[in-house]
Design a protein around this motif. Structure first.
Motif, PDB file in Angstrom:
ATOM      1  N   HIS A  40       0.838  -1.183   0.000  1.00  0.00           N
ATOM      2  CA  HIS A  40       0.000   0.000   0.000  1.00  0.00           C
ATOM      3  C   HIS A  40       0.880   1.242   0.000  1.00  0.00           C
ATOM      4  O   HIS A  40       1.775   1.379   0.831  1.00  0.00           O
ATOM      5  CB  HIS A  40      -0.927  -0.010   1.220  1.00  0.00           C
ATOM      6  N   ARG A  41       0.581   2.132  -0.916  1.00  0.00           N
ATOM      7  CA  ARG A  41       1.371   3.344  -1.010  1.00  0.00           C
ATOM      8  C   ARG A  41       0.958   4.298   0.109  1.00  0.00           C
ATOM      9  O   ARG A  41      -0.228   4.488   0.369  1.00  0.00           O
ATOM     10  CB  ARG A  41       1.148   4.004  -2.362  1.00  0.00           C
ATOM     11  N   THR A  42       1.932   4.894   0.753  1.00  0.00           N
ATOM     12  CA  THR A  42       1.690   5.871   1.794  1.00  0.00           C
ATOM     13  C   THR A  42       1.990   7.259   1.243  1.00  0.00           C
ATOM     14  O   THR A  42       3.086   7.523   0.779  1.00  0.00           O
ATOM     15  CB  THR A  42       2.575   5.592   3.022  1.00  0.00           C
ATOM     16  N   PHE A  43       0.987   8.135   1.268  1.00  0.00           N
ATOM     17  CA  PHE A  43       1.157   9.481   0.742  1.00  0.00           C
ATOM     18  C   PHE A  43       1.765  10.374   1.815  1.00  0.00           C
ATOM     19  O   PHE A  43       1.457  10.254   3.001  1.00  0.00           O
ATOM     20  CB  PHE A  43      -0.195  10.048   0.305  1.00  0.00           C
ATOM     21  N   SER A  44       2.623  11.285   1.380  1.00  0.00           N
ATOM     22  CA  SER A  44       3.203  12.252   2.295  1.00  0.00           C
ATOM     23  C   SER A  44       2.149  13.276   2.691  1.00  0.00           C
ATOM     24  O   SER A  44       1.065  13.374   2.083  1.00  0.00           O
ATOM     25  CB  SER A  44       4.386  12.960   1.634  1.00  0.00           C
ATOM     26  N   LEU A  45       2.457  14.052   3.733  1.00  0.00           N
ATOM     27  CA  LEU A  45       1.526  15.087   4.178  1.00  0.00           C
ATOM     28  C   LEU A  45       1.302  16.113   3.075  1.00  0.00           C
ATOM     29  O   LEU A  45       0.167  16.570   2.864  1.00  0.00           O
ATOM     30  CB  LEU A  45       2.080  15.764   5.439  1.00  0.00           C
ATOM     31  N   LYS A  46       2.356  16.487   2.360  1.00  0.00           N
ATOM     32  CA  LYS A  46       2.199  17.441   1.261  1.00  0.00           C
ATOM     33  C   LYS A  46       1.284  16.883   0.178  1.00  0.00           C
ATOM     34  O   LYS A  46       0.407  17.589  -0.337  1.00  0.00           O
ATOM     35  CB  LYS A  46       3.570  17.783   0.678  1.00  0.00           C
ATOM     36  N   GLN A  47       1.466  15.608  -0.161  1.00  0.00           N
ATOM     37  CA  GLN A  47       0.621  14.997  -1.182  1.00  0.00           C
ATOM     38  C   GLN A  47      -0.835  14.946  -0.727  1.00  0.00           C
ATOM     39  O   GLN A  47      -1.759  15.200  -1.506  1.00  0.00           O
ATOM     40  CB  GLN A  47       1.134  13.598  -1.504  1.00  0.00           C
ATOM     41  N   ARG A  48      -1.059  14.607   0.546  1.00  0.00           N
ATOM     42  CA  ARG A  48      -2.428  14.555   1.051  1.00  0.00           C
ATOM     43  C   ARG A  48      -3.081  15.934   1.023  1.00  0.00           C
ATOM     44  O   ARG A  48      -4.254  16.070   0.620  1.00  0.00           O
ATOM     45  CB  ARG A  48      -2.430  14.007   2.483  1.00  0.00           C
ATOM     46  N   LEU A  49      -2.354  16.968   1.440  1.00  0.00           N
ATOM     47  CA  LEU A  49      -2.924  18.309   1.402  1.00  0.00           C
ATOM     48  C   LEU A  49      -3.251  18.727  -0.031  1.00  0.00           C
ATOM     49  O   LEU A  49      -4.307  19.324  -0.289  1.00  0.00           O
ATOM     50  CB  LEU A  49      -1.932  19.293   2.029  1.00  0.00           C
ATOM     51  N   LEU A  50      -2.354  18.418  -0.960  1.00  0.00           N
ATOM     52  CA  LEU A  50      -2.618  18.770  -2.356  1.00  0.00           C
ATOM     53  C   LEU A  50      -3.833  18.016  -2.892  1.00  0.00           C
ATOM     54  O   LEU A  50      -4.644  18.576  -3.635  1.00  0.00           O
ATOM     55  CB  LEU A  50      -1.386  18.472  -3.212  1.00  0.00           C
ATOM     56  N   ILE A  51      -3.968  16.746  -2.504  1.00  0.00           N
ATOM     57  CA  ILE A  51      -5.134  15.968  -2.951  1.00  0.00           C
ATOM     58  C   ILE A  51      -6.405  16.572  -2.386  1.00  0.00           C
ATOM     59  O   ILE A  51      -7.411  16.755  -3.091  1.00  0.00           O
ATOM     60  CB  ILE A  51      -4.980  14.496  -2.536  1.00  0.00           C
ATOM     61  N   TRP A  52      -6.392  16.907  -1.091  1.00  0.00           N
ATOM     62  CA  TRP A  52      -7.583  17.489  -0.470  1.00  0.00           C
ATOM     63  C   TRP A  52      -7.915  18.859  -1.059  1.00  0.00           C
ATOM     64  O   TRP A  52      -9.089  19.233  -1.153  1.00  0.00           O
ATOM     65  CB  TRP A  52      -7.368  17.607   1.039  1.00  0.00           C
ATOM     66  N   LEU A  53      -6.903  19.620  -1.454  1.00  0.00           N
ATOM     67  CA  LEU A  53      -7.156  20.918  -2.058  1.00  0.00           C
ATOM     68  C   LEU A  53      -7.600  20.797  -3.511  1.00  0.00           C
ATOM     69  O   LEU A  53      -8.478  21.541  -3.965  1.00  0.00           O
ATOM     70  CB  LEU A  53      -5.891  21.780  -1.974  1.00  0.00           C
ATOM     71  N   MET A  54      -6.994  19.865  -4.241  1.00  0.00           N
ATOM     72  CA  MET A  54      -7.273  19.758  -5.664  1.00  0.00           C
ATOM     73  C   MET A  54      -8.572  19.011  -5.968  1.00  0.00           C
ATOM     74  O   MET A  54      -9.191  19.250  -7.000  1.00  0.00           O
ATOM     75  CB  MET A  54      -6.108  19.064  -6.381  1.00  0.00           C
ATOM     76  N   ALA A  55      -8.988  18.107  -5.080  1.00  0.00           N
ATOM     77  CA  ALA A  55     -10.223  17.354  -5.337  1.00  0.00           C
ATOM     78  C   ALA A  55     -11.421  18.288  -5.514  1.00  0.00           C
ATOM     79  O   ALA A  55     -12.172  18.166  -6.498  1.00  0.00           O
ATOM     80  CB  ALA A  55     -10.453  16.337  -4.229  1.00  0.00           C
ATOM     81  N   PRO A  56     -11.653  19.256  -4.597  1.00  0.00           N
ATOM     82  CA  PRO A  56     -12.766  20.191  -4.843  1.00  0.00           C
ATOM     83  C   PRO A  56     -12.568  21.021  -6.102  1.00  0.00           C
ATOM     84  O   PRO A  56     -13.539  21.329  -6.807  1.00  0.00           O
ATOM     85  CB  PRO A  56     -12.760  21.078  -3.583  1.00  0.00           C
ATOM     86  N   VAL A  57     -11.312  21.396  -6.382  1.00  0.00           N
ATOM     87  CA  VAL A  57     -11.050  22.187  -7.585  1.00  0.00           C
ATOM     88  C   VAL A  57     -11.412  21.395  -8.833  1.00  0.00           C
ATOM     89  O   VAL A  57     -12.051  21.917  -9.765  1.00  0.00           O
ATOM     90  CB  VAL A  57      -9.578  22.627  -7.623  1.00  0.00           C
ATOM     91  N   LEU A  58     -11.031  20.115  -8.862  1.00  0.00           N
ATOM     92  CA  LEU A  58     -11.318  19.288 -10.032  1.00  0.00           C
ATOM     93  C   LEU A  58     -12.810  19.073 -10.225  1.00  0.00           C
ATOM     94  O   LEU A  58     -13.261  18.798 -11.350  1.00  0.00           O
ATOM     95  CB  LEU A  58     -10.612  17.938  -9.884  1.00  0.00           C
ATOM     96  N   VAL A  59     -13.589  19.174  -9.142  1.00  0.00           N
ATOM     97  CA  VAL A  59     -15.037  19.035  -9.258  1.00  0.00           C
ATOM     98  C   VAL A  59     -15.693  20.381  -9.531  1.00  0.00           C
ATOM     99  O   VAL A  59     -16.551  20.510 -10.414  1.00  0.00           O
ATOM    100  CB  VAL A  59     -15.609  18.398  -7.972  1.00  0.00           C
ATOM    101  N   ALA A  60     -15.283  21.403  -8.767  1.00  0.00           N
ATOM    102  CA  ALA A  60     -15.958  22.699  -8.846  1.00  0.00           C
ATOM    103  C   ALA A  60     -15.640  23.442 -10.136  1.00  0.00           C
ATOM    104  O   ALA A  60     -16.529  24.066 -10.733  1.00  0.00           O
ATOM    105  CB  ALA A  60     -15.573  23.554  -7.639  1.00  0.00           C
ATOM    106  N   VAL A  61     -14.382  23.401 -10.583  1.00  0.00           N
ATOM    107  CA  VAL A  61     -14.014  24.178 -11.773  1.00  0.00           C
ATOM    108  C   VAL A  61     -14.728  23.673 -13.028  1.00  0.00           C
ATOM    109  O   VAL A  61     -15.314  24.487 -13.766  1.00  0.00           O
ATOM    110  CB  VAL A  61     -12.478  24.171 -11.955  1.00  0.00           C
ATOM    111  N   PRO A  62     -14.744  22.353 -13.336  1.00  0.00           N
ATOM    112  CA  PRO A  62     -15.524  21.918 -14.506  1.00  0.00           C
ATOM    113  C   PRO A  62     -17.010  22.233 -14.367  1.00  0.00           C
ATOM    114  O   PRO A  62     -17.657  22.615 -15.353  1.00  0.00           O
ATOM    115  CB  PRO A  62     -15.271  20.407 -14.549  1.00  0.00           C
ATOM    116  N   ALA A  63     -17.569  22.090 -13.145  1.00  0.00           N
ATOM    117  CA  ALA A  63     -18.984  22.421 -12.950  1.00  0.00           C
ATOM    118  C   ALA A  63     -19.231  23.902 -13.221  1.00  0.00           C
ATOM    119  O   ALA A  63     -20.211  24.286 -13.881  1.00  0.00           O
ATOM    120  CB  ALA A  63     -19.412  22.059 -11.526  1.00  0.00           C
TER     121      ALA A  63
END
Length: 463
Positions: free
Chosen positions: A7-30
Motif C-alpha cells: 500500500h502506497r503511503t502518501f506524504s503530508l504534502k501529497q495529502r494536502l494537495l489531494i484534499w485541495l485539488m479534489a474540490p477544484v477538479l469538481v468545482a471548476v468543470p462544474a
C-alpha cells in the motif's frame, strides 16, 4: 516471495494537495459548464431576438385593401430582409386561410403551430437536409391573424458555440492552473516550518540535545514541547550511561587485573606441580573475562557515542597506531605479522576504528592456529578506502560467514577461545561509518580475509 499487496503511503504534502485539488477538479468543470450554459443561452436569445426582428419587419409590411390582405414588399426590401453575411434567410407570409401570400413556400412544410396575435414560437428544424432555426409569429391583418414564418441557417450559431467553448475552456483551464499553483504554493509555504524542523532534528545527536526554539506556528508548539521533553530525558539517560561506562570500566578491569597479577605471582612462587594446570586455566579464564569485559564495554561505548563527530583521518595511521600494541603481542605468541600500508583517507571516529582493527587482529591471533601469518593492508579502491586483515588459518566456510557476524556466534571449526563478539563489534563499527565488513577467502592458500570498506574522504558521494 509474499503476495501481499504493498500500500502506497502518501506524504503530508501529497495529502494536502489531494484534499485541495479534489474540490477544484469538481468545482471548476462544474463552474465551466454553468458559465457555458449561461453564455450560450444569452447569445442564442440575442440571435433569436434578431431573427424575431426580421419577422416583425415582415409583419410591418402587411396591408389590407378592400378586404384583401397583401404584403407591400419591393425588390430592394426583399433583398434587405434576406441580407446576412453568414447565413441564408428565409421568410413566408400565410394569410388567415393558410395560403401563401409572399415568400419561400417551402417553409410551410415545417408545419409550425399557428400563433395568436403577437405570440412567438422558436424551434430548430430541418428542411431539405438543411438545419434551420425557425420562428413563427401571429400578426394582425385586418380582422384576422396572418402567420409570419422566418428561418435562417445555423452557421453563426455553430461558430458562436465553438468560440464560447474555446473561451470557457481557456478561462476555466487558466483558473484551474492558477488554483493548482496557489494550492501548491500555499502547501509549500505552510509546510516549510515542518521542513525546517525536520532538518534541525536530522542534525541532532547525543552531543546536541539543547531545546528546540519555538519559532514555529502555534499548531507545532505542542510538538516542539514534546521533543524538548524527550531531549531532556535523553540527556539524562546519556549522562547516566556515560557515568556507568566509566565506572564499569574501572570496576571490571581493576579486580580482573589484580586477579591476573595474583595468578602470575602464584605461578612464579614455589607451588605444588599439580596446581600448575589449575593456575594456567585460571589465568586463561581471567584473560577471557577481561577480553569479554573490554568487548562488552566497546559495544556499549560504540552505541552510546553520538554520531556526527567524524573527523578526517587515514586508515594507514589507524593501522600504525594499533601496530604499536599488537606487534609485541604477535611476537610473543609466535605470530608473523606484516603491514602493507598505503594512504586511505576517510571520515570517522578514530577510537572506534582502532577498536575494530584490534578485534579483528585478536580474532586472527586467536583462531589462526599455531605460527599464524597475518597481513594488515590499507589502501583505496575508487570511492572506497579499505583496511584488510588476512591470516592463514582455517578460515570460515562461506555458508557460515553471515552467522559469524552475529553476536555470540562462532564458526563451527573455530578452535580458539573467544566469546563470538569480535566480528560483531567490527560489523557495528563499520555500519556506523556507512561502510561494510566482508569476510572473504585469503588471497593465497587457506585463511580468512576480513575487509573493511568505508567511503573515501574527498570522493564523490562522501560526506
Amino acid at each position: 516471495m509474499s503476495d501481499t499487496p504493498r500500500h502506497r503511503t502518501f506524504s503530508l504534502k501529497q495529502r494536502l494537495l489531494i484534499w485541495l485539488m479534489a474540490p477544484v477538479l469538481v468545482a471548476v468543470p462544474a463552474a465551466g459548464l454553468v458559465l457555458y450554459d449561461v453564455m450560450h443561452d444569452t447569445a442564442i436569445s440575442w440571435l433569436d431576438q434578431a431573427l424575431g426582428d426580421t419577422a416583425l419587419a415582415v409583419a410591418s409590411l402587411l396591408r389590407e385593401r378592400d378586404g384583401t390582405v397583401f404584403v407591400d414588399v419591393s425588390g430592394s426590401t426583399d433583398r434587405a430582409l434576406r441580407f446576412d453575411r453568414t447565413d441564408r434567410i428565409y421568410y413566408l407570409v400565410l394569410d388567415p386561410a393558410g395560403e401563401v401570400l409572399l415568400g419561400d413556400a417551402q417553409l410551410a412544410r415545417l408545419q409550425l403551430p399557428r400563433r395568436k396575435p403577437n405570440e412567438w414560437f422558436f424551434t430548430l428544424a430541418t428542411l431539405d437536409g438543411e438545419s434551420l432555426r425557425a420562428a413563427a409569429l401571429g400578426a394582425t391583418c385586418g380582422r384576422s391573424v396572418c402567420q409570419i414564418l422566418v428561418a435562417e441557417t445555423l452557421n453563426k450559431r455553430d461558430a458562436l458555440q465553438r468560440q464560447l467553448a474555446v473561451v470557457v475552456v481557456l478561462l476555466i483551464g487558466g483558473m484551474a492552473i492558477l488554483l493548482a499553483g496557489a494550492g501548491w504554493w500555499a502547501t509549500y509555504r505552510g509546510l516549510r516550518p515542518l521542513a525546517r524542523l525536520s532538518a534541525e532534528l536530522e542534525q541532532r545527536d547525543l552531543a546536541r540535545l539543547e531545546p528546540l526554539q519555538p519559532d514555529v506556528p502555534g499548531e507545532l508548539r505542542p510538538l516542539i514541547a514534546a521533543f524538548n521533553r524527550l531531549f531532556e530525558r535523553l540527556r539524562r539517560a546519556s549522562s547516566a550511561q556515560q557515568d556507568f561506562l566509566a565506572n564499569a570500566a574501572h570496576q571490571l578491569r581493576t579486580p580482573l587485573t589484580s586477579l591476573r597479577t595474583e595468578i602470575d605471582l602464584a605461578l612464579l612462587e614455589p607451588h605444588d606441580p599439580q596446581m600448575e594446570p589449575v593456575l594456567k586455566r585460571l589465568q586463561g579464564s581471567v584473560d577471557r573475562s577481561a577480553r569479554l569485559a573490554t568487548q562488552m564495554l566497546s559495544i556499549a561505548r560504540a552505541e552510546a557515542e553520538p554520531g556526527g563527530r567524524e573527523q578526517p583521518l587515514d586508515l594507514r595511521d589507524i593501522a600504525a597506531q594499533v601496530a604499536e600494541d599488537w606487534v609485541p603481542r604477535a611476537l610473543q605468541s609466535g605470530a608473523d605479522i606484516e603491514f602493507e600500508l598505503d594512504s586511505a583517507p576517510a571520515l570517522g571516529q578514530g577510537f572506534l576504528l582502532r577498536e575494530l582493527l584490534a578485534n579483528v587482529l585478536h580474532n586472527a591471533l586467536n583462531y589462526a592456529g599455531p605460527a599464524p601469518r597475518i597481513t594488515v593492508r590499507t589502501g583505496c579502491d575508487g570511492e572506497w578506502s579499505r583496511m584488510e586483515v588476512e591470516d592463514n588459518g582455517p578460515g570460515i566456510p562461506p555458508q557460515e560467514r553471515e552467522r559469524a557476524l552475529r553476536r555470540f556466534e562462532r564458526g563451527s571449526e573455530s578452535k580458539g577461545t573467544g566469546s563470538g563478539l569480535g566480528l560483531a563489534i567490527a560489523l557495528d563499527i563499520a555500519q556506523r561509518h556507512r561502510g561494510r565488513l566482508e569476510l572473504l577467502d585469503a588471497g593465497t592458500g587457506t585463511g580468512l580475509r576480513v575487509r573493511l570498506s568505508v567511503p573515501r574522504a574527498g570522493a564523490d558521494g562522501a560526506n
